[in-house]
Design a protein around this motif. Structure first.
Motif, PDB file in Angstrom:
ATOM      1  N   VAL A  39       0.663  -1.156  -0.047  1.00 21.15           N
ATOM      2  CA  VAL A  39      -0.083  -0.281  -0.270  1.00 21.15           C
ATOM      3  C   VAL A  39       1.019   1.175   0.454  1.00 21.15           C
ATOM      4  CG1 VAL A  39      -2.422  -1.050   1.172  1.00 21.15           C
ATOM      5  CG2 VAL A  39      -0.303   0.290   2.200  1.00 21.15           C
ATOM      6  N   VAL A  40       2.376   1.107   0.982  1.00 20.36           N
ATOM      7  CA  VAL A  40       3.096   2.159   0.534  1.00 20.36           C
ATOM      8  C   VAL A  40       3.542   2.683  -1.268  1.00 20.36           C
ATOM      9  CG1 VAL A  40       5.441   3.424   1.145  1.00 20.36           C
ATOM     10  CG2 VAL A  40       3.659   2.570   2.955  1.00 20.36           C
ATOM     11  N   GLN A  41       3.510   1.764  -1.655  1.00 19.39           N
ATOM     12  CA  GLN A  41       3.846   2.015  -2.801  1.00 19.39           C
ATOM     13  C   GLN A  41       3.251   2.362  -3.946  1.00 19.39           C
ATOM     14  OE1 GLN A  41       5.310  -1.560  -5.342  1.00 19.39           O
ATOM     15  NE2 GLN A  41       6.158  -2.746  -3.643  1.00 19.39           N
ATOM     16  N   VAL A  42       1.822   2.383  -3.404  1.00 15.68           N
ATOM     17  CA  VAL A  42       0.577   2.666  -3.870  1.00 15.68           C
ATOM     18  C   VAL A  42      -0.088   4.070  -3.811  1.00 15.68           C
ATOM     19  CG1 VAL A  42      -2.346   2.249  -4.303  1.00 15.68           C
ATOM     20  CG2 VAL A  42      -0.942   0.493  -3.889  1.00 15.68           C
ATOM     21  N   ALA A  43       0.510   4.407  -2.608  1.00 11.99           N
ATOM     22  CA  ALA A  43       0.207   6.685  -1.987  1.00 11.99           C
ATOM     23  C   ALA A  43       0.970   6.596  -3.015  1.00 11.99           C
ATOM     24  CB  ALA A  43       0.194   5.581  -0.702  1.00 11.99           C
ATOM     25  N   THR A  44       2.497   5.981  -2.810  1.00 14.40           N
ATOM     26  CA  THR A  44       3.426   6.859  -3.528  1.00 14.40           C
ATOM     27  C   THR A  44       3.815   7.325  -4.600  1.00 14.40           C
ATOM     28  OG1 THR A  44       4.799   5.101  -3.380  1.00 14.40           O
ATOM     29  CG2 THR A  44       5.495   5.896  -0.972  1.00 14.40           C
ATOM     30  N   GLY A  45       2.918   6.650  -5.244  1.00 13.76           N
ATOM     31  CA  GLY A  45       2.879   6.794  -6.833  1.00 13.76           C
ATOM     32  C   GLY A  45       4.180   6.321  -7.618  1.00 13.76           C
ATOM     33  N   ILE A  46       4.683   5.252  -6.675  1.00 13.41           N
ATOM     34  CA  ILE A  46       4.905   3.828  -7.368  1.00 13.41           C
ATOM     35  C   ILE A  46       4.630   2.637  -7.979  1.00 13.41           C
ATOM     36  CG2 ILE A  46       6.974   1.872  -7.166  1.00 13.41           C
ATOM     37  CD1 ILE A  46       7.470   3.692  -4.107  1.00 13.41           C
ATOM     38  N   ALA A  47       3.350   2.673  -7.641  1.00  9.88           N
ATOM     39  CA  ALA A  47       2.357   1.958  -8.425  1.00  9.88           C
ATOM     40  C   ALA A  47       2.196   2.390 -10.342  1.00  9.88           C
ATOM     41  CB  ALA A  47       1.582   1.465  -8.103  1.00  9.88           C
ATOM     42  N   VAL A  48       1.680   3.980 -10.578  1.00  5.51           N
ATOM     43  CA  VAL A  48       1.664   4.494 -11.466  1.00  5.51           C
ATOM     44  C   VAL A  48       3.024   4.582 -12.691  1.00  5.51           C
ATOM     45  CG1 VAL A  48       0.898   6.386 -12.193  1.00  5.51           C
ATOM     46  CG2 VAL A  48      -0.354   5.568 -10.633  1.00  5.51           C
ATOM     47  N   THR A  49       4.233   4.204 -11.635  1.00  9.79           N
ATOM     48  CA  THR A  49       5.049   4.313 -11.887  1.00  9.79           C
ATOM     49  C   THR A  49       5.438   3.147 -12.590  1.00  9.79           C
ATOM     50  OG1 THR A  49       6.182   6.511 -10.807  1.00  9.79           O
ATOM     51  CG2 THR A  49       7.766   4.741 -12.544  1.00  9.79           C
ATOM     52  N   GLU A  50       5.562   2.289 -12.314  1.00 11.17           N
ATOM     53  CA  GLU A  50       6.058   1.180 -12.754  1.00 11.17           C
ATOM     54  C   GLU A  50       5.114  -0.003 -13.330  1.00 11.17           C
ATOM     55  OE1 GLU A  50       8.293  -0.608 -12.533  1.00 11.17           O
ATOM     56  OE2 GLU A  50       9.154   0.897 -11.237  1.00 11.17           O
ATOM     57  N   ALA A  51       3.934   0.864 -13.819  1.00  9.75           N
ATOM     58  CA  ALA A  51       2.729   1.036 -14.997  1.00  9.75           C
ATOM     59  C   ALA A  51       2.733   0.883 -16.280  1.00  9.75           C
ATOM     60  CB  ALA A  51       1.303   0.997 -14.555  1.00  9.75           C
ATOM     61  N   GLY A  52       3.739   2.361 -16.242  1.00 11.17           N
ATOM     62  CA  GLY A  52       4.203   2.636 -17.562  1.00 11.17           C
ATOM     63  C   GLY A  52       2.856   3.705 -18.041  1.00 11.17           C
ATOM     64  N   PRO A  53       3.039   3.846 -20.023  1.00 11.88           N
ATOM     65  CA  PRO A  53       2.101   4.200 -20.376  1.00 11.88           C
ATOM     66  C   PRO A  53       1.105   3.462 -20.522  1.00 11.88           C
ATOM     67  CG  PRO A  53       4.159   4.056 -21.237  1.00 11.88           C
ATOM     68  CD  PRO A  53       4.484   3.377 -20.279  1.00 11.88           C
ATOM     69  N   GLY A  54      -0.433   4.403 -20.148  1.00  8.20           N
ATOM     70  CA  GLY A  54      -1.506   4.369 -19.724  1.00  8.20           C
ATOM     71  C   GLY A  54      -1.866   3.550 -18.755  1.00  8.20           C
TER      72      GLY A  54
END
Length: 472
Positions: free
Chosen positions: A339-354
Protein backbone atom coordinates in the motif's frame (compact mmCIF):
# COMPACT_ATOMS: atom_id res chain seq x y z
CA UNK A 1 24.85 22.88 1.81
CA UNK A 2 26.14 19.35 2.34
CA UNK A 3 26.84 17.56 -0.90
CA UNK A 4 24.69 14.43 -1.37
CA UNK A 5 26.86 11.41 -2.27
CA UNK A 6 26.41 10.38 -5.89
CA UNK A 7 25.75 6.68 -5.48
CA UNK A 8 22.91 4.97 -3.63
CA UNK A 9 25.47 3.13 -1.51
CA UNK A 10 27.20 6.39 -0.64
CA UNK A 11 23.87 7.99 0.26
CA UNK A 12 22.91 5.11 2.55
CA UNK A 13 26.31 4.95 4.24
CA UNK A 14 26.26 8.71 4.87
CA UNK A 15 22.75 8.40 6.36
CA UNK A 16 24.15 5.77 8.74
CA UNK A 17 26.95 8.10 9.83
CA UNK A 18 29.63 5.81 8.42
CA UNK A 19 33.21 6.76 7.57
CA UNK A 20 33.21 7.43 3.80
CA UNK A 21 36.72 6.00 3.51
CA UNK A 22 35.30 2.53 4.20
CA UNK A 23 33.19 2.61 1.03
CA UNK A 24 36.25 1.60 -0.97
CA UNK A 25 36.06 -1.82 0.72
CA UNK A 26 32.80 -2.71 -1.10
CA UNK A 27 33.06 -4.79 -4.25
CA UNK A 28 30.17 -5.97 -6.43
CA UNK A 29 29.77 -8.92 -8.77
CA UNK A 30 26.98 -10.92 -10.36
CA UNK A 31 24.74 -10.75 -13.43
CA UNK A 32 23.37 -7.48 -14.79
CA UNK A 33 19.73 -6.60 -15.28
CA UNK A 34 18.27 -8.17 -12.13
CA UNK A 35 15.17 -6.75 -10.42
CA UNK A 36 14.14 -4.95 -13.64
CA UNK A 37 11.95 -1.91 -13.03
CA UNK A 38 11.39 1.65 -14.17
CA UNK A 39 12.77 2.80 -10.84
CA UNK A 40 16.33 1.92 -9.68
CA UNK A 41 15.35 -1.07 -7.56
CA UNK A 42 18.58 -2.98 -8.18
CA UNK A 43 20.60 -0.01 -6.97
CA UNK A 44 18.46 0.29 -3.83
CA UNK A 45 18.83 -3.42 -3.11
CA UNK A 46 22.57 -3.47 -3.73
CA UNK A 47 23.07 -0.38 -1.56
CA UNK A 48 20.97 -1.62 1.35
CA UNK A 49 22.74 -4.97 1.48
CA UNK A 50 26.10 -3.35 0.83
CA UNK A 51 25.94 -0.94 3.75
CA UNK A 52 24.55 -3.66 6.00
CA UNK A 53 27.53 -5.86 5.11
CA UNK A 54 29.93 -2.96 5.66
CA UNK A 55 28.38 -2.11 9.03
CA UNK A 56 28.78 -5.76 10.06
CA UNK A 57 32.41 -5.78 8.90
CA UNK A 58 33.09 -2.56 10.80
CA UNK A 59 31.70 -4.01 14.04
CA UNK A 60 33.67 -7.21 13.48
CA UNK A 61 36.84 -5.13 13.24
CA UNK A 62 36.07 -3.43 16.55
CA UNK A 63 35.67 -6.80 18.23
CA UNK A 64 38.70 -8.49 16.67
CA UNK A 65 41.03 -5.51 16.84
CA UNK A 66 41.95 -6.09 13.20
CA UNK A 67 41.26 -4.25 9.96
CA UNK A 68 37.77 -3.92 8.54
CA UNK A 69 37.15 -6.94 6.28
CA UNK A 70 36.40 -6.40 2.62
CA UNK A 71 32.76 -6.59 1.53
CA UNK A 72 31.68 -8.63 -1.50
CA UNK A 73 28.16 -8.12 -2.81
CA UNK A 74 26.73 -10.60 -5.31
CA UNK A 75 23.82 -9.07 -7.22
CA UNK A 76 22.39 -12.55 -7.79
CA UNK A 77 22.30 -13.27 -4.07
CA UNK A 78 20.77 -9.84 -3.41
CA UNK A 79 18.05 -10.24 -6.05
CA UNK A 80 17.19 -13.72 -4.78
CA UNK A 81 17.03 -12.58 -1.15
CA UNK A 82 14.80 -9.62 -2.03
CA UNK A 83 12.13 -12.10 -3.14
CA UNK A 84 12.95 -14.72 -0.52
CA UNK A 85 9.28 -15.24 0.31
CA UNK A 86 8.63 -16.30 -3.30
CA UNK A 87 11.40 -18.88 -3.28
CA UNK A 88 10.41 -20.43 0.04
CA UNK A 89 9.07 -23.98 -0.07
CA UNK A 90 7.92 -25.94 2.97
CA UNK A 91 8.10 -29.65 2.17
CA UNK A 92 7.60 -28.60 -1.43
CA UNK A 93 4.61 -26.36 -0.69
CA UNK A 94 4.64 -22.70 -1.65
CA UNK A 95 3.70 -20.43 1.28
CA UNK A 96 0.41 -18.59 1.39
CA UNK A 97 0.72 -15.27 -0.43
CA UNK A 98 -1.68 -12.35 -0.76
CA UNK A 99 -5.24 -13.11 0.34
CA UNK A 100 -8.14 -12.75 -2.14
CA UNK A 101 -9.12 -9.36 -0.71
CA UNK A 102 -5.55 -8.00 -0.90
CA UNK A 103 -5.55 -6.53 -4.40
CA UNK A 104 -6.32 -3.58 -6.66
CA UNK A 105 -9.96 -2.53 -7.16
CA UNK A 106 -11.44 -0.25 -9.80
CA UNK A 107 -13.18 2.79 -8.34
CA UNK A 108 -15.34 5.50 -9.85
CA UNK A 109 -12.30 7.72 -10.38
CA UNK A 110 -9.26 5.44 -10.36
CA UNK A 111 -7.89 2.58 -8.32
CA UNK A 112 -7.53 1.57 -4.69
CA UNK A 113 -5.46 -1.20 -3.12
CA UNK A 114 -6.53 -3.11 -0.04
CA UNK A 115 -4.49 -5.26 2.33
CA UNK A 116 -6.46 -7.98 4.09
CA UNK A 117 -3.97 -10.78 4.76
CA UNK A 118 -4.68 -10.70 8.48
CA UNK A 119 -8.14 -11.89 9.59
CA UNK A 120 -8.81 -8.75 11.63
CA UNK A 121 -8.03 -6.49 8.67
CA UNK A 122 -10.27 -8.59 6.43
CA UNK A 123 -13.09 -8.40 8.95
CA UNK A 124 -12.80 -4.61 9.22
CA UNK A 125 -12.82 -4.19 5.45
CA UNK A 126 -15.96 -6.32 5.14
CA UNK A 127 -17.49 -4.50 8.09
CA UNK A 128 -17.50 -1.25 6.08
CA UNK A 129 -19.84 -3.02 3.65
CA UNK A 130 -22.02 -4.48 6.37
CA UNK A 131 -20.76 -8.00 5.68
CA UNK A 132 -19.88 -10.54 8.40
CA UNK A 133 -16.28 -11.65 8.84
CA UNK A 134 -17.08 -15.21 7.77
CA UNK A 135 -18.33 -14.20 4.32
CA UNK A 136 -16.93 -16.62 1.73
CA UNK A 137 -14.07 -15.26 -0.34
CA UNK A 138 -15.86 -15.43 -3.68
CA UNK A 139 -18.88 -13.59 -2.34
CA UNK A 140 -16.67 -11.07 -0.56
CA UNK A 141 -14.71 -10.31 -3.74
CA UNK A 142 -17.91 -9.70 -5.70
CA UNK A 143 -19.35 -7.47 -2.98
CA UNK A 144 -16.22 -5.36 -2.60
CA UNK A 145 -15.84 -4.97 -6.36
CA UNK A 146 -19.46 -3.88 -6.78
CA UNK A 147 -19.28 -1.40 -3.91
CA UNK A 148 -15.94 0.16 -4.81
CA UNK A 149 -16.82 0.55 -8.49
CA UNK A 150 -19.35 3.24 -7.65
CA UNK A 151 -17.28 5.14 -5.07
CA UNK A 152 -14.34 7.54 -5.20
CA UNK A 153 -10.96 6.16 -4.15
CA UNK A 154 -10.28 8.84 -1.52
CA UNK A 155 -13.64 8.18 0.15
CA UNK A 156 -12.93 4.43 0.26
CA UNK A 157 -9.52 5.13 1.75
CA UNK A 158 -10.99 7.28 4.53
CA UNK A 159 -13.83 4.88 5.31
CA UNK A 160 -11.75 1.71 5.50
CA UNK A 161 -8.96 3.32 7.53
CA UNK A 162 -11.51 4.77 9.94
CA UNK A 163 -12.75 1.22 10.51
CA UNK A 164 -9.23 -0.03 11.28
CA UNK A 165 -8.65 -1.64 7.88
CA UNK A 166 -6.28 -0.82 5.04
CA UNK A 167 -7.25 0.67 1.70
CA UNK A 168 -5.09 3.20 -0.14
CA UNK A 169 -5.94 5.24 -3.21
CA UNK A 170 -3.47 5.00 -6.07
CA UNK A 171 -1.73 8.35 -6.55
CA UNK A 172 0.50 9.63 -9.28
CA UNK A 173 3.99 10.80 -8.33
CA UNK A 174 2.80 14.39 -8.77
CA UNK A 175 -0.18 13.87 -6.49
CA UNK A 176 2.03 12.28 -3.86
CA UNK A 177 4.57 15.12 -4.06
CA UNK A 178 1.84 17.56 -2.99
CA UNK A 179 0.33 15.23 -0.37
CA UNK A 180 0.78 16.32 3.28
CA UNK A 181 2.13 12.86 4.08
CA UNK A 182 4.98 13.34 1.59
CA UNK A 183 5.56 16.96 2.61
CA UNK A 184 5.99 15.77 6.21
CA UNK A 185 8.96 13.65 5.12
CA UNK A 186 10.82 16.58 3.57
CA UNK A 187 14.08 17.06 5.40
CA UNK A 188 13.77 13.75 7.27
CA UNK A 189 16.95 11.67 6.90
CA UNK A 190 16.79 8.23 5.35
CA UNK A 191 17.96 6.96 8.74
CA UNK A 192 17.23 9.12 11.78
CA UNK A 193 19.94 8.61 14.39
CA UNK A 194 19.82 9.83 17.97
CA UNK A 195 21.86 9.36 21.12
CA UNK A 196 19.79 8.87 24.27
CA UNK A 197 21.55 9.61 27.53
CA UNK A 198 25.13 9.16 28.66
CA UNK A 199 25.37 5.46 29.41
CA UNK A 200 28.96 4.23 29.67
CA UNK A 201 30.66 2.15 27.01
CA UNK A 202 29.64 -1.51 27.22
CA UNK A 203 32.21 -3.67 25.47
CA UNK A 204 31.43 -7.19 24.36
CA UNK A 205 33.94 -10.03 24.35
CA UNK A 206 36.62 -10.10 21.68
CA UNK A 207 35.99 -12.23 18.60
CA UNK A 208 38.34 -14.78 17.14
CA UNK A 209 38.21 -17.47 14.50
CA UNK A 210 35.76 -17.96 11.65
CA UNK A 211 33.11 -17.44 10.68
CA UNK A 212 33.10 -13.90 11.97
CA UNK A 213 29.82 -13.21 13.74
CA UNK A 214 30.08 -9.56 14.85
CA UNK A 215 26.82 -9.71 16.85
CA UNK A 216 27.82 -12.86 18.77
CA UNK A 217 26.91 -12.65 22.44
CA UNK A 218 24.41 -9.83 21.90
CA UNK A 219 20.76 -10.22 22.87
CA UNK A 220 18.00 -8.82 20.66
CA UNK A 221 14.33 -8.44 21.54
CA UNK A 222 12.40 -8.59 18.28
CA UNK A 223 8.99 -6.86 18.41
CA UNK A 224 8.36 -6.77 14.68
CA UNK A 225 5.91 -8.30 12.23
CA UNK A 226 5.47 -9.18 8.56
CA UNK A 227 8.63 -8.44 6.52
CA UNK A 228 10.81 -5.35 7.04
CA UNK A 229 11.48 -5.73 10.77
CA UNK A 230 11.83 -9.52 10.62
CA UNK A 231 14.34 -9.17 7.74
CA UNK A 232 16.41 -6.88 9.97
CA UNK A 233 16.36 -9.26 12.93
CA UNK A 234 16.93 -12.29 10.68
CA UNK A 235 20.12 -10.51 9.58
CA UNK A 236 21.19 -9.83 13.16
CA UNK A 237 20.62 -13.51 13.92
CA UNK A 238 22.80 -14.46 10.95
CA UNK A 239 25.55 -12.33 12.46
CA UNK A 240 25.41 -14.18 15.77
CA UNK A 241 22.84 -12.36 17.91
CA UNK A 242 20.52 -14.28 20.23
CA UNK A 243 17.24 -13.02 18.74
CA UNK A 244 14.03 -13.59 20.68
CA UNK A 245 10.90 -12.72 18.73
CA UNK A 246 7.90 -11.63 20.80
CA UNK A 247 4.31 -11.80 19.59
CA UNK A 248 1.03 -11.20 21.37
CA UNK A 249 -0.80 -14.55 21.65
CA UNK A 250 -4.07 -12.85 20.68
CA UNK A 251 -2.55 -11.39 17.48
CA UNK A 252 -0.83 -14.32 15.78
CA UNK A 253 1.57 -13.83 12.91
CA UNK A 254 1.50 -15.89 9.72
CA UNK A 255 3.49 -19.06 10.28
CA UNK A 256 4.40 -19.10 6.59
CA UNK A 257 5.83 -15.58 6.84
CA UNK A 258 7.86 -16.63 9.88
CA UNK A 259 9.14 -19.65 7.98
CA UNK A 260 10.90 -17.18 5.68
CA UNK A 261 12.05 -14.53 8.15
CA UNK A 262 12.48 -16.63 11.31
CA UNK A 263 15.88 -18.13 10.51
CA UNK A 264 18.27 -17.92 13.43
CA UNK A 265 15.58 -16.79 15.88
CA UNK A 266 13.52 -18.17 18.73
CA UNK A 267 9.87 -17.21 19.20
CA UNK A 268 7.74 -16.62 22.29
CA UNK A 269 4.23 -15.38 22.96
CA UNK A 270 3.98 -12.67 25.61
CA UNK A 271 0.86 -10.68 26.41
CA UNK A 272 2.20 -7.26 27.36
CA UNK A 273 -1.27 -6.23 28.49
CA UNK A 274 -1.06 -8.66 31.41
CA UNK A 275 0.92 -8.20 34.59
CA UNK A 276 2.59 -11.57 34.16
CA UNK A 277 3.54 -10.74 30.59
CA UNK A 278 5.06 -7.42 31.55
CA UNK A 279 7.06 -9.11 34.29
CA UNK A 280 8.51 -11.61 31.80
CA UNK A 281 9.31 -8.82 29.34
CA UNK A 282 11.01 -6.74 32.04
CA UNK A 283 13.25 -9.68 32.94
CA UNK A 284 14.22 -10.09 29.30
CA UNK A 285 14.81 -6.35 28.85
CA UNK A 286 17.16 -6.34 31.83
CA UNK A 287 19.54 -8.54 29.83
CA UNK A 288 18.95 -7.15 26.34
CA UNK A 289 21.46 -5.25 24.22
CA UNK A 290 19.09 -4.35 21.37
CA UNK A 291 15.34 -3.83 20.98
CA UNK A 292 13.83 -3.68 17.50
CA UNK A 293 10.20 -2.57 17.05
CA UNK A 294 8.06 -2.53 13.94
CA UNK A 295 4.70 -1.24 15.13
CA UNK A 296 2.94 2.03 14.41
CA UNK A 297 4.33 5.01 16.35
CA UNK A 298 2.57 5.14 19.68
CA UNK A 299 1.26 1.57 19.51
CA UNK A 300 3.67 0.37 22.21
CA UNK A 301 3.68 3.52 24.33
CA UNK A 302 0.91 2.25 26.60
CA UNK A 303 3.16 -0.63 27.62
CA UNK A 304 5.97 1.70 28.66
CA UNK A 305 8.02 0.88 25.58
CA UNK A 306 8.90 4.34 24.30
CA UNK A 307 12.57 4.63 23.31
CA UNK A 308 13.20 7.00 26.20
CA UNK A 309 11.63 4.59 28.71
CA UNK A 310 13.53 1.62 27.32
CA UNK A 311 16.84 3.50 27.46
CA UNK A 312 16.15 4.65 31.01
CA UNK A 313 15.39 1.11 32.13
CA UNK A 314 18.34 -0.42 30.28
CA UNK A 315 21.13 2.17 29.87
CA UNK A 316 23.32 1.49 26.85
CA UNK A 317 20.48 -0.11 24.89
CA UNK A 318 20.39 0.16 21.09
CA UNK A 319 16.86 0.67 19.76
CA UNK A 320 15.85 0.27 16.15
CA UNK A 321 12.32 1.13 15.11
CA UNK A 322 10.42 1.32 11.86
CA UNK A 323 6.93 2.13 10.68
CA UNK A 324 5.09 2.41 7.39
CA UNK A 325 4.56 6.16 7.10
CA UNK A 326 7.14 7.74 9.44
CA UNK A 327 6.02 11.26 10.24
CA UNK A 328 3.05 13.44 9.35
CA UNK A 329 -0.73 12.98 9.21
CA UNK A 330 -0.50 9.22 8.74
CA UNK A 331 2.35 8.55 11.15
CA UNK A 332 0.12 6.43 13.35
CA UNK A 333 -1.67 4.61 10.53
CA UNK A 334 -1.20 1.01 9.52
CA UNK A 335 0.69 0.25 6.37
CA UNK A 336 2.54 -2.39 4.38
CA UNK A 337 4.93 -2.32 1.43
CA UNK A 338 2.15 -2.92 -1.12
CA UNK A 339 0.00 0.00 0.00
CA UNK A 340 2.97 2.35 0.47
CA UNK A 341 3.93 1.65 -3.15
CA UNK A 342 0.39 2.64 -4.16
CA UNK A 343 0.24 5.85 -2.12
CA UNK A 344 3.66 7.13 -3.14
CA UNK A 345 3.16 6.93 -6.91
CA UNK A 346 5.45 3.93 -7.33
CA UNK A 347 2.62 1.68 -8.53
CA UNK A 348 1.56 4.19 -11.19
CA UNK A 349 5.17 4.68 -12.31
CA UNK A 350 5.75 0.96 -12.64
CA UNK A 351 2.57 0.55 -14.71
CA UNK A 352 4.10 2.75 -17.38
CA UNK A 353 2.19 4.44 -20.23
CA UNK A 354 -1.55 4.11 -19.91
CA UNK A 355 -1.30 3.56 -16.16
CA UNK A 356 -4.56 5.34 -15.46
CA UNK A 357 -6.46 3.09 -17.89
CA UNK A 358 -5.37 -0.24 -16.44
CA UNK A 359 -4.49 -1.38 -12.93
CA UNK A 360 -1.33 0.12 -11.38
CA UNK A 361 1.83 -1.92 -11.31
CA UNK A 362 4.29 -2.99 -8.64
CA UNK A 363 8.01 -3.26 -8.03
CA UNK A 364 9.63 -6.60 -8.91
CA UNK A 365 10.10 -7.24 -5.20
CA UNK A 366 8.76 -5.93 -1.92
CA UNK A 367 11.77 -3.67 -2.13
CA UNK A 368 10.58 -1.16 0.46
CA UNK A 369 10.25 -3.96 3.00
CA UNK A 370 13.50 -5.74 2.23
CA UNK A 371 15.47 -2.55 1.62
CA UNK A 372 14.29 -0.96 4.85
CA UNK A 373 14.99 -4.22 6.68
CA UNK A 374 18.64 -4.31 5.66
CA UNK A 375 19.01 -0.58 6.37
CA UNK A 376 17.54 -1.13 9.83
CA UNK A 377 19.97 -3.96 10.53
CA UNK A 378 22.80 -1.72 9.31
CA UNK A 379 21.63 1.09 11.60
CA UNK A 380 21.64 -1.26 14.60
CA UNK A 381 25.11 -2.53 13.74
CA UNK A 382 26.47 1.00 13.32
CA UNK A 383 24.84 2.03 16.61
CA UNK A 384 26.56 -0.91 18.33
CA UNK A 385 29.88 0.28 16.92
CA UNK A 386 29.21 3.81 18.16
CA UNK A 387 28.17 2.48 21.55
CA UNK A 388 31.37 0.42 21.62
CA UNK A 389 33.40 3.58 20.97
CA UNK A 390 31.49 6.30 22.82
CA UNK A 391 28.79 4.77 25.03
CA UNK A 392 25.27 6.12 25.27
CA UNK A 393 22.00 4.50 24.36
CA UNK A 394 21.21 4.77 20.65
CA UNK A 395 18.02 5.13 18.61
CA UNK A 396 17.65 4.59 14.85
CA UNK A 397 14.32 5.30 13.13
CA UNK A 398 13.27 4.34 9.58
CA UNK A 399 10.04 4.11 7.60
CA UNK A 400 8.85 2.48 4.40
CA UNK A 401 7.60 5.83 3.09
CA UNK A 402 11.02 7.43 3.60
CA UNK A 403 12.68 4.52 1.81
CA UNK A 404 10.16 5.05 -1.00
CA UNK A 405 11.26 8.69 -1.28
CA UNK A 406 14.87 7.53 -1.51
CA UNK A 407 13.94 5.23 -4.39
CA UNK A 408 11.81 7.70 -6.31
CA UNK A 409 13.59 11.01 -5.68
CA UNK A 410 17.19 10.51 -4.58
CA UNK A 411 18.90 7.49 -6.09
CA UNK A 412 20.58 8.78 -9.28
CA UNK A 413 18.58 8.39 -12.48
CA UNK A 414 19.78 5.48 -14.57
CA UNK A 415 19.11 4.14 -18.07
CA UNK A 416 15.92 2.15 -18.54
CA UNK A 417 16.15 -1.13 -16.63
CA UNK A 418 12.80 -2.66 -17.53
CA UNK A 419 14.14 -5.44 -19.77
CA UNK A 420 14.07 -8.73 -17.83
CA UNK A 421 17.04 -11.10 -17.90
CA UNK A 422 17.18 -14.86 -17.68
CA UNK A 423 18.06 -15.33 -14.02
CA UNK A 424 18.34 -18.81 -12.52
CA UNK A 425 18.26 -18.36 -8.72
CA UNK A 426 19.33 -21.93 -7.90
CA UNK A 427 22.88 -20.84 -7.11
CA UNK A 428 21.56 -18.70 -4.27
CA UNK A 429 19.05 -21.19 -2.85
CA UNK A 430 19.57 -24.05 -0.41
CA UNK A 431 17.56 -26.54 1.62
CA UNK A 432 17.43 -26.97 5.40
CA UNK A 433 15.59 -29.40 7.65
CA UNK A 434 13.47 -27.73 10.32
CA UNK A 435 10.70 -28.50 12.82
CA UNK A 436 8.36 -27.17 10.12
CA UNK A 437 9.61 -29.57 7.45
CA UNK A 438 12.19 -29.40 4.70
CA UNK A 439 12.68 -25.74 3.77
CA UNK A 440 13.98 -24.44 0.47
CA UNK A 441 15.11 -20.87 1.07
CA UNK A 442 17.33 -18.06 -0.09
CA UNK A 443 20.90 -17.80 1.12
CA UNK A 444 21.84 -14.64 3.04
CA UNK A 445 23.14 -11.83 0.77
CA UNK A 446 25.15 -10.10 3.53
CA UNK A 447 28.77 -10.95 2.80
CA UNK A 448 32.25 -9.88 3.88
CA UNK A 449 35.54 -11.72 4.31
CA UNK A 450 34.93 -14.34 7.00
CA UNK A 451 31.15 -13.82 7.10
CA UNK A 452 28.85 -16.70 8.05
CA UNK A 453 27.34 -18.54 5.10
CA UNK A 454 24.08 -19.35 6.87
CA UNK A 455 22.07 -19.27 10.07
CA UNK A 456 22.77 -21.30 13.19
CA UNK A 457 19.20 -22.61 13.42
CA UNK A 458 16.12 -22.91 11.22
CA UNK A 459 12.78 -21.30 12.07
CA UNK A 460 10.36 -23.20 14.25
CA UNK A 461 6.73 -22.87 15.28
CA UNK A 462 5.70 -19.42 16.42
CA UNK A 463 5.55 -19.06 20.20
CA UNK A 464 7.13 -22.45 20.89
CA UNK A 465 10.30 -21.33 22.71
CA UNK A 466 11.11 -20.41 26.28
CA UNK A 467 11.28 -16.74 27.26
CA UNK A 468 14.90 -16.90 28.38
CA UNK A 469 18.23 -15.79 26.98
CA UNK A 470 20.59 -18.48 25.70
CA UNK A 471 23.76 -16.41 25.83
CA UNK A 472 25.65 -16.03 29.08
Amino acid sequence: MTRIPASATGQAWAALGGDPALLSLIGTTGPDGLLPARLPVRELARAAVGVCSLAAAELAARRTGGPVPRVRIDDGAVATAFVSERHLRIDGRAPASFAPLSRFWRTADGWVRTHANYPHHRARLLGTLGLPADTADDLAVDAVAASFAGRRAAEIERTVYAAGGLAVAARTPEEWAADPRRVALSGVPLVERERLGTAPVRRTAALAGTPLRPAAGLRVLDLTRVTAGPVATRTLALLGADVLRIDAPQLPESQDAHSDTGFGKRSVGIDLASGAGREVFDELLAGADVVVTGYRPGALDGFGLTPQSLAARRPGLVIGRLSAWGKGPWAGQRGFDSVVQVATGIAVTEAGPGALDGPPGALPAQALDHGTGYLLAAAVLRALTEQHDEGGSRLATLSLARTAAWLTDEIPALPDRTAPVDHDPQKWLTETDSPLGRLRHALPPVAFDGAPAGWSRPPGPLGADAAVWLTA
